[in-house]
Design a protein around this motif. Structure first.
Motif, short mmCIF file in Angstrom:
data_model
loop_
_atom_site.label_atom_id
_atom_site.label_comp_id
_atom_site.label_asym_id
_atom_site.label_seq_id
_atom_site.Cartn_x
_atom_site.Cartn_y
_atom_site.Cartn_z
N PRO A 1 77.23 -28.16 -11.62
CA PRO A 1 76.16 -27.92 -12.53
C PRO A 1 75.31 -28.98 -13.01
CG PRO A 1 78.50 -27.10 -13.20
CD PRO A 1 78.55 -27.81 -12.01
N LEU A 2 75.90 -30.27 -13.05
CA LEU A 2 74.99 -31.31 -13.50
C LEU A 2 73.91 -31.43 -12.37
CD1 LEU A 2 77.55 -34.16 -14.63
CD2 LEU A 2 75.68 -32.60 -15.88
N ARG A 3 74.30 -31.45 -10.95
CA ARG A 3 73.38 -31.31 -9.96
C ARG A 3 72.31 -30.31 -9.76
NH1 ARG A 3 71.26 -35.00 -6.33
NH2 ARG A 3 70.44 -34.13 -4.50
N ALA A 4 72.68 -29.26 -10.32
CA ALA A 4 71.41 -28.13 -10.25
C ALA A 4 70.61 -28.53 -11.56
CB ALA A 4 72.57 -26.85 -10.72
N ALA A 5 71.15 -28.93 -12.70
CA ALA A 5 70.35 -29.29 -13.67
C ALA A 5 69.40 -30.27 -13.54
CB ALA A 5 71.11 -29.67 -15.18
N TYR A 6 69.74 -31.33 -12.48
CA TYR A 6 69.12 -32.65 -12.42
C TYR A 6 67.81 -32.30 -11.43
CZ TYR A 6 67.79 -37.02 -10.32
OH TYR A 6 67.20 -38.25 -9.88
N LEU A 7 68.20 -31.43 -10.46
CA LEU A 7 67.03 -30.67 -9.56
C LEU A 7 66.15 -29.91 -10.16
CD1 LEU A 7 69.41 -30.21 -6.07
CD2 LEU A 7 67.91 -32.18 -6.81
N LYS A 8 66.75 -29.04 -11.22
CA LYS A 8 65.73 -28.28 -11.79
C LYS A 8 64.73 -28.91 -12.45
CE LYS A 8 65.29 -24.09 -14.41
NZ LYS A 8 65.86 -22.93 -14.96
N LEU A 9 65.05 -29.91 -13.31
CA LEU A 9 64.35 -30.88 -13.93
C LEU A 9 63.12 -31.62 -13.00
CD1 LEU A 9 66.44 -32.32 -17.03
CD2 LEU A 9 64.44 -30.63 -17.03
N LYS A 10 63.76 -31.88 -12.03
CA LYS A 10 63.00 -32.82 -10.85
C LYS A 10 62.05 -31.95 -10.25
CE LYS A 10 63.72 -36.43 -7.69
NZ LYS A 10 64.57 -37.29 -7.04
N GLY A 11 62.29 -30.75 -10.28
CA GLY A 11 61.23 -29.68 -9.66
C GLY A 11 61.61 -29.53 -8.14
N GLU A 12 62.85 -29.77 -7.72
CA GLU A 12 63.29 -29.40 -6.31
C GLU A 12 64.08 -28.01 -6.38
OE1 GLU A 12 65.53 -32.76 -4.77
OE2 GLU A 12 63.91 -34.29 -5.32
N ILE B 1 61.30 -37.76 -17.57
CA ILE B 1 60.53 -36.42 -17.56
C ILE B 1 59.62 -36.61 -18.81
CG2 ILE B 1 62.25 -34.80 -16.68
CD1 ILE B 1 63.12 -34.03 -19.38
N GLU B 2 58.68 -35.71 -18.97
CA GLU B 2 57.91 -35.87 -20.21
C GLU B 2 56.86 -37.00 -20.21
OE1 GLU B 2 57.58 -33.11 -22.69
OE2 GLU B 2 58.75 -31.84 -21.08
N ASP B 3 56.39 -37.56 -18.96
CA ASP B 3 55.59 -38.65 -19.05
C ASP B 3 56.51 -39.85 -19.70
OD1 ASP B 3 53.57 -37.49 -17.59
OD2 ASP B 3 52.63 -36.63 -19.68
N GLY B 4 57.68 -39.94 -19.45
CA GLY B 4 58.76 -41.04 -19.87
C GLY B 4 59.03 -40.96 -21.33
N ARG B 5 58.83 -39.83 -21.93
CA ARG B 5 59.64 -39.51 -22.97
C ARG B 5 61.11 -39.82 -23.05
NH1 ARG B 5 58.32 -34.26 -26.77
NH2 ARG B 5 59.26 -34.84 -28.65
N ILE B 6 61.48 -39.09 -21.89
CA ILE B 6 63.21 -39.22 -21.76
C ILE B 6 63.17 -40.06 -20.55
CG2 ILE B 6 65.39 -38.22 -21.54
CD1 ILE B 6 64.08 -35.78 -22.84
N GLU C 1 64.49 -27.58 -26.19
CA GLU C 1 64.10 -25.93 -26.58
C GLU C 1 63.33 -25.39 -25.39
OE1 GLU C 1 62.21 -25.39 -30.17
OE2 GLU C 1 64.11 -25.80 -31.24
N ARG C 2 62.39 -26.32 -24.84
CA ARG C 2 61.48 -25.70 -23.44
C ARG C 2 62.25 -25.87 -22.20
NH1 ARG C 2 57.83 -29.52 -23.07
NH2 ARG C 2 58.23 -30.62 -24.74
N LYS C 3 63.22 -27.20 -22.25
CA LYS C 3 63.98 -27.15 -20.87
C LYS C 3 65.34 -27.54 -21.32
CE LYS C 3 59.99 -29.72 -18.85
NZ LYS C 3 59.46 -30.75 -18.48
N PRO C 4 66.21 -26.23 -21.29
CA PRO C 4 67.39 -26.49 -21.88
C PRO C 4 68.78 -27.36 -20.84
CG PRO C 4 66.94 -24.05 -21.67
CD PRO C 4 65.82 -25.00 -21.19
N GLU C 5 68.15 -27.51 -19.77
CA GLU C 5 68.83 -28.29 -19.06
C GLU C 5 68.81 -29.64 -19.28
OE1 GLU C 5 65.86 -26.69 -17.92
OE2 GLU C 5 66.87 -24.97 -17.12
N VAL C 6 68.29 -30.14 -19.86
CA VAL C 6 67.97 -31.61 -20.36
C VAL C 6 69.47 -31.83 -21.19
CG1 VAL C 6 67.02 -33.14 -22.18
CG2 VAL C 6 65.68 -31.87 -20.47
#
Length: 102
Positions: A91-102, A39-44, A63-68
């Motif tokens: 919970p890990l799957r839910a956090a992953y999908l939220k960050l991925k935008g699915e 995410i973040e254009d390769g920052r993480i 702070e912006r994306k607590p799922e990280v």
């Protein structure tokens, strides 16, 4: 027995043993691996190890994306966390999908 055959008593010098100072033992910071999507254009970047915990430079992202934060797991737990991330309903799957935008 004559006095000449008797050995003189040995004198052992006294040595003072230093007492250890009362210092707190620093706990080692955990070695983590980020298992979330890049995410973040390769920052993480996915599967990046972090020695010594989550770095300060990622504080604003968290702070912006607590799922990280949930997707930083101890390296020793990586195999189990990876399985949980791929399993529906965790919970890990839910956090992953939220960050991925699915």
């Amino acid at each position: 027995m004559s006095d000449a055959n008797q050995e003189a008593p040995k004198i052992v010098p006294q040595v003072q043993v230093a007492k250890p100072e009362n210092k707190q033992v620093q706990q080692e910071k955990p070695h983590l691996i980020y298992i979330g999507p890049t995410i973040e254009d390769g920052r993480i970047v996915q599967y990046t190890p972090f020695i010594g915990g989550i770095p300060e430079y990622l504080k604003d992202v968290i702070e912006r994306k607590p799922e990280v934060r949930e997707l930083f797991v101890p390296i020793s737990d990586f195999p189990l966390a990876q399985m949980q991330m791929l399993q529906q309903g965790t919970p890990l799957r839910a956090a992953y999908l939220k960050l991925k935008g699915e």
